[in-house]
Write an enzyme that holds these catalytic residues in place. Structure first.
Site, PDB file in Angstrom:
ATOM      1  N   ASP A 124       0.866  -1.170   0.000  1.00  0.00           N
ATOM      2  CA  ASP A 124       0.000   0.000   0.000  1.00  0.00           C
ATOM      3  C   ASP A 124       0.907   1.225   0.000  1.00  0.00           C
ATOM      4  O   ASP A 124       1.857   1.297   0.791  1.00  0.00           O
ATOM      5  CB  ASP A 124      -0.850   0.045   1.269  1.00  0.00           C
ATOM      6  CG  ASP A 124      -1.973  -0.981   1.283  1.00  0.00           C
ATOM      7  OD1 ASP A 124      -2.021  -1.840   0.383  1.00  0.00           O
ATOM      8  OD2 ASP A 124      -2.803  -0.932   2.221  1.00  0.00           O
TER       9      ASP A 124
ATOM     10  N   HIS B 132       4.388  -7.701  -0.120  1.00  0.00           N
ATOM     11  CA  HIS B 132       3.945  -8.953  -0.731  1.00  0.00           C
ATOM     12  C   HIS B 132       4.589  -9.140  -2.102  1.00  0.00           C
ATOM     13  O   HIS B 132       5.037  -8.180  -2.734  1.00  0.00           O
ATOM     14  CB  HIS B 132       2.423  -8.952  -0.857  1.00  0.00           C
ATOM     15  CG  HIS B 132       1.725  -8.888   0.475  1.00  0.00           C
ATOM     16  ND1 HIS B 132       1.119  -9.983   1.038  1.00  0.00           N
ATOM     17  CD2 HIS B 132       1.566  -7.871   1.354  1.00  0.00           C
ATOM     18  CE1 HIS B 132       0.601  -9.632   2.218  1.00  0.00           C
ATOM     19  NE2 HIS B 132       0.861  -8.357   2.428  1.00  0.00           N
TER      20      HIS B 132
ATOM     21  N   SER C 218       8.686   3.546   5.018  1.00  0.00           N
ATOM     22  CA  SER C 218       9.755   3.586   4.044  1.00  0.00           C
ATOM     23  C   SER C 218       9.245   3.518   2.618  1.00  0.00           C
ATOM     24  O   SER C 218       8.138   3.946   2.329  1.00  0.00           O
ATOM     25  CB  SER C 218      10.753   2.468   4.320  1.00  0.00           C
ATOM     26  OG  SER C 218      11.973   2.774   3.689  1.00  0.00           O
TER      27      SER C 218
END
Length: 260
Positions: free
Chosen positions: A86, A142, A226
């Site tokens: 995200d 992911h 980050s």
């Protein structure tokens, strides 16, 4: 006042001593008192979380939260590449023969990013994505595709901020900060997943240690906010027409597809 505190906590700290203090605080039971206000200030999507807000014991647990099953659906077509995180598409484009990425009008050396000339050559002429994770985002990473993991290596020892001000005015944080790089392969296509840390602590935790990984499976998480960078080989990847600079994306959202 609390927002200033949290911004220092997540975004602006780049000193070893204060980073260690923040790490200790965020992992301490005392930090639990700040969970509700943190979730409110950063508009954390509680309906997506695998646990209720009251069940988190520390700020670190909230920051590294998992989501409910099926919260991030994605295309099952093998050639489709999905967003690994995200975040916001800070920049994307083609890596030119100058081997630079331009971010906030500043050039970043991709040779310095990946660590050597041999690794760099695979990606000249290919597509790159820079995905910035804000304090409100889900911070687990992911796999963008079904892939074999070729190798993982670690570079960098700095900890400059990677928020928008850090990218614009900082000392090249994307290529100097502590980072873990994972090279993956889908059939004949190679691609690179770069996880860039933002604190003087081990802010990147790998959670997958097998030789292969399925699309959508978790590969790592950030303990503090980050950036993730993706690099694809020349003529191997086509960006989806819907993608735009500055766009918010979620894990599972289509970024493009491998060419046959």
């Amino acid at each position: 006042m609390k927002k200033i505190l949290y911004q220092s906590f997540i975004e602006l700290t780049n000193k070893p001593f204060t980073s260690k203090l923040i790490e200790r605080f965020s992992c301490s039971p005392f930090s639990r008192k700040f969970i509700r206000s943190y979730a409110k200030i950063y508009n954390v999507k509680q309906e997506e979380m695998s646990k209720k807000l009251s069940e988190y014991g520390t700020l670190h647990e909230l920051f590294t939260r998992k989501l409910k099953d099926q919260a991030r659906p994605f295309s099952l077509q093998k050639e489709v590449i999905i967003s690994p995180v995200d975040g916001e598409i800070e920049q994307y484009g083609t890596l030119t023969n100058k081997t630079e990425m331009i971010v906030k009008e500043k050039p970043y050396s991709v040779k310095e990013l990946v660590g050597n000339e041999y690794e760099l050559q695979k990606y000249i002429g290919g597509t790159y994505f820079i995905l910035y994770l804000s304090p409100s985002d889900y911070h687990r990473i992911h796999s963008p595709a079904d892939a074999n993991i070729i190798k993982t290596w670690t570079l960098g020892n700095k900890s400059y901020p990677v928020n928008q001000l850090g990218l614009k005015y900082g000392k090249a944080p994307l290529v100097k900060n502590y980072r873990k790089l994972t090279e993956l392969a889908y059939n004949e296509h190679r691609f690179l997943l770069v996880k860039v840390g933002a604190m003087f602590v081990n802010s990147i935790t790998m959670t997958h240690d097998e030789k292969s990984i399925n699309k959508g499976d978790e590969i790592a998480y950030f303990s503090f906010g980050s950036t993730v960078i993706l690099l694809f080989e020349k003529d191997s990847f086509v960006t989806d027409e819907s993608i735009q600079k500055g766009q918010k994306v979620k894990v599972g959202q289509t970024l493009g597809r491998f060419q046959s």
